[in-house]
Design an enzyme around this catalytic site. Structure first.
Site, PDB file in Angstrom:
ATOM      1  N   ASN A   6      45.684  63.217  47.986  1.00 51.11           N
ATOM      2  CA  ASN A   6      44.776  62.059  48.036  1.00 51.11           C
ATOM      3  C   ASN A   6      43.418  62.629  48.441  1.00 51.11           C
ATOM      4  O   ASN A   6      43.246  63.081  49.575  1.00 51.11           O
ATOM      5  CB  ASN A   6      45.301  61.059  49.052  1.00 51.11           C
ATOM      6  CG  ASN A   6      44.494  59.785  49.162  1.00 51.11           C
ATOM      7  OD1 ASN A   6      44.645  59.070  50.144  1.00 51.11           O
ATOM      8  ND2 ASN A   6      43.668  59.457  48.193  1.00 51.11           N
ATOM      9  N   CYS A  72      41.417  53.939  55.930  1.00 53.54           N
ATOM     10  CA  CYS A  72      42.014  54.928  55.032  1.00 53.54           C
ATOM     11  C   CYS A  72      42.753  55.930  55.907  1.00 53.54           C
ATOM     12  O   CYS A  72      42.117  56.683  56.654  1.00 53.54           O
ATOM     13  CB  CYS A  72      40.946  55.618  54.188  1.00 53.54           C
ATOM     14  SG  CYS A  72      41.591  56.914  53.110  1.00 53.54           S
ATOM     15  N   GLY A  73      44.081  55.926  55.831  1.00 50.86           N
ATOM     16  CA  GLY A  73      44.872  56.772  56.718  1.00 50.86           C
ATOM     17  C   GLY A  73      44.717  58.251  56.439  1.00 50.86           C
ATOM     18  O   GLY A  73      44.439  59.049  57.348  1.00 50.86           O
ATOM     19  N   HIS A 149      48.366  45.154  52.752  1.00 47.79           N
ATOM     20  CA  HIS A 149      49.446  45.793  51.997  1.00 47.79           C
ATOM     21  C   HIS A 149      50.550  44.793  51.695  1.00 47.79           C
ATOM     22  O   HIS A 149      50.890  43.949  52.528  1.00 47.79           O
ATOM     23  CB  HIS A 149      50.051  46.957  52.784  1.00 47.79           C
ATOM     24  CG  HIS A 149      49.161  48.143  52.884  1.00 47.79           C
ATOM     25  ND1 HIS A 149      49.252  49.217  52.025  1.00 47.79           N
ATOM     26  CD2 HIS A 149      48.136  48.419  53.734  1.00 47.79           C
ATOM     27  CE1 HIS A 149      48.318  50.105  52.345  1.00 47.79           C
ATOM     28  NE2 HIS A 149      47.637  49.646  53.380  1.00 47.79           N
ATOM     29  N   GLU A 198      46.897  51.848  45.041  1.00 42.60           N
ATOM     30  CA  GLU A 198      45.811  51.524  45.971  1.00 42.60           C
ATOM     31  C   GLU A 198      44.781  50.636  45.291  1.00 42.60           C
ATOM     32  O   GLU A 198      44.332  50.933  44.183  1.00 42.60           O
ATOM     33  CB  GLU A 198      45.128  52.794  46.472  1.00 42.60           C
ATOM     34  CG  GLU A 198      45.952  53.608  47.435  1.00 42.60           C
ATOM     35  CD  GLU A 198      45.099  54.585  48.216  1.00 42.60           C
ATOM     36  OE1 GLU A 198      44.140  54.128  48.881  1.00 42.60           O
ATOM     37  OE2 GLU A 198      45.369  55.785  48.145  1.00 42.60           O
ATOM     38  N   CYS A 207      49.202  57.842  50.184  1.00 41.48           N
ATOM     39  CA  CYS A 207      48.411  56.789  50.825  1.00 41.48           C
ATOM     40  C   CYS A 207      48.872  56.681  52.264  1.00 41.48           C
ATOM     41  O   CYS A 207      50.002  56.259  52.527  1.00 41.48           O
ATOM     42  CB  CYS A 207      48.586  55.460  50.089  1.00 41.48           C
ATOM     43  SG  CYS A 207      47.714  54.074  50.855  1.00 41.48           S
ATOM     44  N   GLY A 210      49.367  53.146  53.402  1.00 39.65           N
ATOM     45  CA  GLY A 210      50.537  52.639  52.687  1.00 39.65           C
ATOM     46  C   GLY A 210      51.831  53.070  53.345  1.00 39.65           C
ATOM     47  O   GLY A 210      52.793  52.291  53.429  1.00 39.65           O
TER      48      GLY A 210
END
Length: 267
Positions: A6, A72-73, A149, A198, A207, A210
């Site tokens: 990512n 955003c992880g 989510h 996403e 993600c 996610g």
């Protein structure tokens, strides 16, 4: 930079330019810089600035479609690696605690929020299992982990045509801020397989939010233990719930290359 594939364009703007102004990008600039043919190319673009609190950095995230998002992880792990020390990350989705680890970082993502207003949904529904369905995908759990989510549990995440169904669900009127779409399967109480569509970016190799969201829904349904390894197409993330209810995400992040570019070329 990237976390499990990512990938991100990260501007380190902690030291402002000669004008002293922070770096403020337009949607057109973000789309241009994110384009893989005519720009640098990325899933998300990140600007790291000086934090309002001592020992903190401020972070803004944009998806490659030019829309700014709150969380955003994987990008937060990238920021932690860039900073290089334990720090707090000020985001639009809340204050995160980050600690670099060998080859990556651990992020305290806080408590998942299950209120329908928090997700948000267009009207009140039971977020444990929404009374909604799209073809074979039915009854998702809904949660906010800084961004919205919807998580579906299925027999085989790779049998789902997520590239087709993802944008349909993302843009459904039930989700006024659009939604990230996860399809997951528990292979044991501490192992999960996950794919994510996403919002604003499409299918990605990983993600971070996610993974946190999917584990939060699984734990709420009694399907998962406190610690879960989430296997995504790009690799694995470790998600752990602490005694205070916070979910912690640990995984790799790395610098792919460093360079210079003039954002004014993309206005």
């Amino acid at each position: 930079m990237h976390g499990l594939g990512n990938d991100f364009v990260v501007f380190d703007a902690r030291n402002p330019d000669e004008s002293g102004a922070p770096l403020d990008l337009t949607s057109a600039q973000v789309r241009g810089l994110s384009d893989r043919r005519t720009g640098i190319g990325c899933d998300q673009l990140i600007v790291v600035g000086r934090g309002q609190n001592s020992g903190a950095v401020s972070v803004r995230f944009w998806n490659c479609d030019g829309e700014e998002v709150a969380a955003c992880g994987n990008g937060s792990r990238a920021v932690a690696v860039l900073v290089g020390d334990a720090t707090r990350i000020e985001t639009a989705g809340g204050l995160l605690s980050a600690s670099p680890q060998p080859g990556g970082a651990s992020i305290d993502m806080g408590k998942p929020r299950f209120g329908w207003e928090d997700v948000p949904l267009a009207f009140a529904m039971d977020t444990a299992k929404l009374p909604l369905g799209w073809e074979q995908l039915e009854g998702p759990g809904a949660v906010s982990v800084g961004n919205p989510h919807a998580v579906f549990f299925v027999a085989d995440p790779f049998a789902v045509d997520l590239e087709r169904l993802g944008p349909i669900i993302e843009q459904d009127a039930a989700f006024p801020s659009r939604v990230n779409v996860g399809v997951a399967a528990m292979t044991s109480r501490d192992q999960m397989v996950l794919r994510v569509w996403e919002r604003g970016a499409g299918l990605t190799r990983a993600c971070g939010t996610g993974a946190v969201a999917a584990v939060a829904v699984a734990q709420r349904r009694g399907l998962a233990d406190a610690g879960v390894t989430v296997s995504l197409p790009g690799g694995d993330l470790a998600i752990t719930r602490s005694d205070d209810g916070h979910l912690h995400m640990a995984g790799p992040a790395t610098i792919a290359f460093v360079g210079e570019i003039d954002p004014e070329l993309y206005r």
